[in-house]
Design an enzyme around this catalytic site. Structure first.
Site, PDB file in Angstrom:
ATOM      1  N   ASP A 533       0.833  -1.197   0.000  1.00 54.54           N
ATOM      2  CA  ASP A 533       0.000   0.000   0.000  1.00 54.54           C
ATOM      3  C   ASP A 533       0.874   1.256   0.000  1.00 54.54           C
ATOM      4  OD1 ASP A 533       0.998  -0.377   2.573  1.00 54.54           O
ATOM      5  OD2 ASP A 533      -0.727   0.554   3.527  1.00 54.54           O
ATOM      6  N   GLU A 534       0.248   2.387  -0.255  1.00 52.05           N
ATOM      7  CA  GLU A 534       0.822   3.714  -0.039  1.00 52.05           C
ATOM      8  C   GLU A 534       2.142   3.927  -0.783  1.00 52.05           C
ATOM      9  OE1 GLU A 534       0.842   3.962   4.243  1.00 52.05           O
ATOM     10  OE2 GLU A 534      -1.305   4.379   4.321  1.00 52.05           O
TER      11      GLU A 534
END
Length: 856
Positions: A533-534
Site C-alpha cells: 500500500d501507499e
C-alpha cells in the site's frame, strides 16, 4: 565589596561547568516546554498542500529556557513530530523537516547564544492534526559536530508509579476544549469527563450471575439446573481418543496454572475426535456433569478450544463449573491480530504472552508486521545487514550504519531490536502449540526505508572491496531516478524501485529464508503479507520504469499504477513457492483480477464513514478472501475515549472503546451509519444500493491491529490491547442474534433509517452488560495474575442529591474517591468532600486514570 563578590559569584554560577560541551549543557539543563496552541487554525499556509493535499493545520509553540548562559551556536536540536512543520516563526531559530517525522531546530545567524533564564519562543504550524497528548513525541535530542548526540532530559517520559501510565512533563496541560480538542469548528466530539462518561454508558442496576458465562460466547449453551456443579479443584483425569495429547499441551498448562492440573484423582475428562462426525471445523460439543466432562470434536483445534472453554469458565478463586451442555463453533475461520513490531520494537516475551491470550480466547491468526520504514526486525541469514543496519537507530548526519531516530525513540538502541532466527523459531513453535498461524509481513514496495538503507550499506561495503557485481545484486534504488515524492508518513526515500531486477532478487531471497524458517518450525508458510500500500508519487522519473513501460506496454494495459504490476509479479512468485499472497486492500485493488492467483487474501482497512463498505465489497466480489480490518473499530492504537490523556492516534477514530468493538457487526458494514459517527461526531450515510455483495459472498474473517508509532514499551502495548482484544475475539467467534443480517438487495443507512431497530439495540446492550461483567470478574483477575497491564477504565459520575452515582464500562471494579486534601478513600465520603474518582484493579495493585468531578 560583599555586593560585588555576590555579583561575581552569580555570574560564575551562570556559566556552564568547566569542560562541558554545548551538547551536554543543553541535554542536561535546557528546559523545553511544549504547547498546543490551536488544534484547528482557520487559515492554513499553502505549503501544506504538498503533503498529500492536506487541508487542515494546527499551531504549536516551544518555550526554550536555559538556566545558564551559553554562547555556542554550533548545535542542532532534533525532535519527532508526526505531522510536517510547514511554517515557523521565531527571531532566533529555524525548524527544518528532515525526513518522516524527524525535524531539526537550528539557530539563526542573528542568534548569539542563550542568555541565562531567558525564555525563547518558537511558534510553528503543521499540516493535518494532533490532538492527543501521546502524539506529541518525547526524546528531543541535541547534536554538535564532533560530539555524541544526547537526549534532552526535560523531554523524557516519566512513568506514574500508581497507574503505570506515561506522563509528559515537557508538554503543557490540555485544558481548552475548543483550541486543544477539536478538529474543526464543526467538531461535536465530547470531551470524556466523568459526567459525559456516565451519561454515555448504559446504566444497569441489576447484577448478573457469571458462573456459566464464557468469553467468547458459545454458539449455544444450556444449563442443567437439576445437576450439581462439576468440581475441578482436584484437577482433571484426561482420556483421549483420536488425538495426540501433545496437541493439548499448551491448554493443559493453562489449566494447571489456574489450579486444575492433570491428576488421577481429578474429574474425568473424556475427549473424542472423529472426522466422520458432523461437527464444524474447530467446533466442539461439551457436556459437563458432576461425574465427568465429555468432549466431542471434529478436529484437534476443536478439542483444544473445548479445554480452553473449561479454563475460561473457572475463576481465580472458584474451580467449580455449573452443569451444562455446549455446542460451539466459530463464526469466522479467520480470527486475527496484527502486531506492528517495526515502528517500535516489542519483545519476544510480549509476543509469546499475546499468543497465550489469543489462544485462550480462540483466536487463530497472528499477522506479524516485521519490517517498515522505521525498522527491519527479523534476521535474514542471507542478508545480515537487514538487522545489523535496519534494526538499529543511532545518530549519523549521513546515515550509513543505522537508521536515524524516529517516533520519539531513544537515540542509540543498545538493546537488541530484532528477532534472531532462533527467536522467530521459538515464536512459531509457541504459536503452533496454540493452533495459531503466523502470517509474516515485510512491507513492500512502500514502507521499505529500513530495507533500502540496509542494502545501501551492503552496496557501499562491497563496492569498497571492489565487488561491483555482488554490490549491485540487491541494491534497491536506481541512482538515476530523480523522482521527488512524499510517502503518507512524509518519507522521501522509502519505496523500492519496482522496475529493476534487484528488487525481485531481494524479495525472492528474503521470502526463501522466511519459508525455510517456517518449514524448520513445522509451520509451513502458507500465507505471506506483502503490504503493498501507499506508494503514490514514486517512480515518475525513473529511467528503468520508463523503459519498462515501453517494453511491456501491452502487458501493462489496464493498470493505473506500477504498484499493480509489482503486486501481480510478486503474487506469481509466491504462488510458484506454494504461498498465498495477502495485502492491504488499497494496493490489492490496483491489480487486475485475471492476473492474480486463484487464492488471494485482502485486508480491507477502508473507513466506513468514507464509503469504506464499497471498496470492501468490491474486493470480496472478486472472489478474494476478505478480512475485515476496518480502522474505525479494529485499530487498537487509537484512544479508548476522546480525552487528551488517552493515548493513541486519531485519524480514523476519536475513540474505540471495548464496548464499540463489541457492537461491531462486521457482516453488515454499511449498517453502522445508523449507530456510529465520523471523527467529528457528525452523522454520515452509507448507500449500498449500487455496491452490494454478490449473493452468498461472505467475509473470511476479522482482524485487530496494534500499530506502534506511539507505543514504545511492552506495557503501553498491553494497555492498548487489553481488554479490547477480548471484544474482538467475541466478534470473531460468536455471531449474536441481535446483529443485523446483511441485505444482498442493498439498502441505504443513516441515523434515521432504523433498520437496526431499538429492540435489537436493547438486546445488544443487555448482552454487553453480561459480557462486560464476565470480562471484569473472570478475565481481568487472570490478567492480573500474569502481570498484564490492561487498561483500567475511567469512572463516570453523576451527583444525585447528596449521593454520588458512579459507573465504569467494566462492572464490579473497585472505585476510590479522592478528598479535597488529596487523600484516597475506598468508602465514598460526602459529595462535598469528593474531588476526584478512579477505578482500581481487582487486586488493588494498580490504579486507573483519575477524573476530577465537574461542578454542578
Amino acid at each position: 565589596m560583599i555586593k560585588q563578590g555576590l555579583t561575581l559569584l552569580a555570574a560564575l554560577m551562570s556559566l556552564p561547568l568547566y569542560g562541558q560541551s554545548a551538547s551536554t549543557v543543553i541535554s542536561e539543563q535546557l528546559d523545553i516546554d511544549y504547547q498546543l496552541v490551536d488544534s484547528h487554525l482557520a487559515q492554513c499556509p499553502q505549503a501544506i498542500s504538498k503533503f498529500h493535499g492536506l487541508d487542515s493545520c494546527y499551531q504549536s509553540r516551544l518555550h526554550l529556557t536555559l538556566p545558564v548562559a551559553l554562547s555556542s551556536t554550533d548545535w542542532a536540536i532534533y525532535f519527532s513530530h508526526l505531522m510536517p512543520v510547514v511554517e515557523s516563526s521565531s527571531a532566533q531559530f529555524n525548524i527544518t523537516h528532515i525526513n518522516g517525522d524527524l525535524h531539526k531546530i537550528t539557530p539563526k545567524k542573528t542568534f548569539s547564544g542563550f542568555d541565562a533564564n531567558q525564555t525563547y519562543v518558537i511558534d510553528f504550524i503543521s499540516g493535518g492534526s494532533q490532538i492527543t497528548r501521546s502524539e506529541f513525541m518525547p526524546n528531543f535530542f541535541v547534536h554538535s559536530k564532533g560530539q555524541q548526540a544526547q537526549i534532552i532530559d526535560s523531554t523524557r517520559i516519566v512513568i506514574e508509579p500508581e497507574t503505570g501510565l506515561e506522563l509528559q512533563p515537557y508538554l503543557r496541560p490540555f485544558v481548552d476544549r475548543n483550541k486543544q480538542f477539536k478538529l474543526a469548528s464543526n467538531d461535536n466530539t465530547q470531551w470524556a469527563d466523568s459526567q459525559a462518561i456516565y451519561q454515555s454508558q448504559p446504566q444497569f442496576s441489576d447484577t448478573i450471575d457469571v458462573k456459566h458465562r464464557l468469553i467468547p460466547t458459545p454458539k449455544s449453551q444450556q444449563l442443567l439446573p437439576k445437576l450439581a456443579a462439576a468440581d475441578l479443584s482436584n484437577g482433571i483425569s484426561l482420556t483421549t481418543t483420536g488425538i495426540n495429547d501433545s496437541q493439548l499441551t499448551a491448554v493443559l498448562a493453562r489449566l494447571s496454572d489456574l489450579g486444575v492440573p492433570q491428576s488421577n484423582q481429578g474429574l474425568a475428562v473424556n475427549i473424542e475426535i472423529s472426522a466422520s462426525n458432523t461437527l464444524a471445523d474447530e467446533g466442539y460439543q461439551m457436556r459437563v456433569t458432576p461425574e465427568q466432562i465429555t468432549i466431542r470434536a471434529h478436529d484437534e483445534q476443536g478439542a483444544f478450544y473445548a479445554l480452553q472453554s473449561l479454563a475460561g469458565l473457572v475463576t481465580t478463586d472458584d474451580l467449580t463449573i455449573p452443569a451444562m451442555e455446549i455446542d460451539d463453533a466459530p463464526h469466522y475461520p479467520f480470527r486475527g491480530l496484527h502486531i506492528d513490531v517495526a515502528r517500535n520494537f516489542l519483545s519476544k516475551a510480549f509476543i509469546l504472552q499475546t499468543l497465550e491470550q489469543m489462544a485462550a480466547h480462540k483466536m487463530n491468526k497472528l499477522h506479524l508486521h516485521l519490517a517498515d520504514d522505521e525498522g527491519w526486525r527479523l534476521a535474514i541469514d542471507s542478508l545480515p545487514e537487514l538487522t545489523e543496519v535496519g534494526s538499529r537507530r543511532c545518530f549519523e548526519e549521513t546515515p550509513k550504519n543505522c537508521l536515524l531516530p524516529q517516533l520519539g525513540s531513544d537515540i542509540e538502541t543498545t538493546k537488541k531490536q530484532f528477532y534472531s532466527q532462533q527467536d522467530y523459531l521459538d515464536i512459531l513453535a509457541y504459536a503452533k502449540a496454540r493452533h495459531i498461524q503466523v502470517i509474516p509481513s515485510l512491507d513492500m514496495p512502500g514502507h521499505s526505508r529500513a530495507a533500502i538503507h540496509a542494502m545501501e550499506s551492503r552496496y557501499q561495503r562491497l563496492l569498497a572491496k571492489g565487488e561491483q557485481q555482488a554490490a549491485t545484486k540487491y541494491r534497491l534504488i536506481e541512482p538515476e531516478d530523480t523522482t521527488h515524492y512524499y510517502s503518507i508518513q512524509h518519507y522521501t526515500d522509502n519505496t523500492l524501485n519496482v522496475c529493476i531486477d534487484a528488487t525481485y532478487r531481494f524479495i525472492d531471497t528474503v521470502i526463501s529464508d522466511v519459508q525455510t524458517m517456517h518449514k524448520q518450525a513445522g509451520m509451513p508458510l502458507y500465507i505471506y503479507h506483502i503490504g503493498a500500500d501507499e506508494t503514490a508519487g514514486a517512480w515518475v522519473d525513473s529511467p528503468s520504469c520508463q523503459q519498462l513501460k515501453k517494453r511491456l506496454g501491452d502487458q501493462l494495459a489496464g493498470l493505473n499504477t506500477l504498484n499493480g504490476y509489482f503486486i501481480e509479479r510478486i503474487s506469481s512468485m509466491l504462488n510458484k513457492k506454494g504461498i498465498q499472497v495477502a495485502g492491504w486492500n488499497d494496493g490489492m485493488g490496483e491489480t487486475r483480477t485475471q492476473n492474480m492467483p486463484s487464492k488471494v487474501q485482502t485486508n480491507s482497512w477502508s473507513q466506513l464513514y468514507h464509503k469504506g463498505h464499497v471498496a470492501t465489497h468490491q474486493q470480496a466480489n472478486r472472489g478474494w478472501q476478505t478480512v475485515i480490518s476496518t480502522p474505525d473499530v479494529t485499530y487498537f492504537d487509537f484512544p479508548y475515549q476522546a480525552h487528551p490523556q488517552e493515548p493513541g492516534n486519531h485519524w480514523a477514530a476519536r475513540h474505540i472503546s471495548t464496548e464499540k468493538v463489541f457492537q461491531f457487526m462486521p457482516d453488515n458494514l454499511p449498517a453502522h451509519a445508523e449507530i456510529w459517527r465520523d471523527t467529528k461526531e457528525q452523522p454520515y450515510q452509507s448507500d449500498d444500493r449500487q455496491s452490494q455483495l454478490k449473493k452468498g459472498n461472505e467475509f473470511k474473517g476479522i482482524q485487530g491491529h496494534l500499530w506502534t508509532e506511539m507505543i514504545r514499551t511492552d506495557e503501553r502495548a498491553q494497555y492498548m490491547l487489553y481488554p479490547r482484544l477480548f471484544a474482538l475475539a467475541e466478534r470473531a467467534w460468536h455471531l449474536p442474534k441481535w446483529a443485523l443480517p446483511y441485505d444482498y438487495e442493498g439498502k441505504q443507512y443513516n441515523q434515521a433509517t432504523n433498520h437496526f431497530d431499538k429492540a435489537a439495540q436493547h438486546q445488544r446492550d443487555q448482552q454487553w452488560f453480561a459480557f462486560a461483567t464476565t470480562l471484569s470478574l473472570k478475565v481481568l483477575p487472570k490478567l492480573e495474575r500474569k502481570g498484564i497491564e490492561y487498561r483500567i477504565p475511567t469512572v463516570g459520575t453523576q451527583i444525585d442529591g447528596k449521593q454520588l452515582k458512579t459507573s465504569t464500562s467494566l462492572p464490579a471494579l473497585p472505585i476510590e474517591y479522592q478528598d479535597k486534601q488529596g487523600n484516597w478513600h475506598q468508602q465514598q465520603p460526602s459529595v462535598e468532600q469528593i474531588h476526584a474518582v478512579r477505578a482500581t484493579s481487582h487486586d488493588g495493585q494498580r490504579k486507573g486514570r483519575s477524573l476530577a468531578l465537574q461542578p454542578k
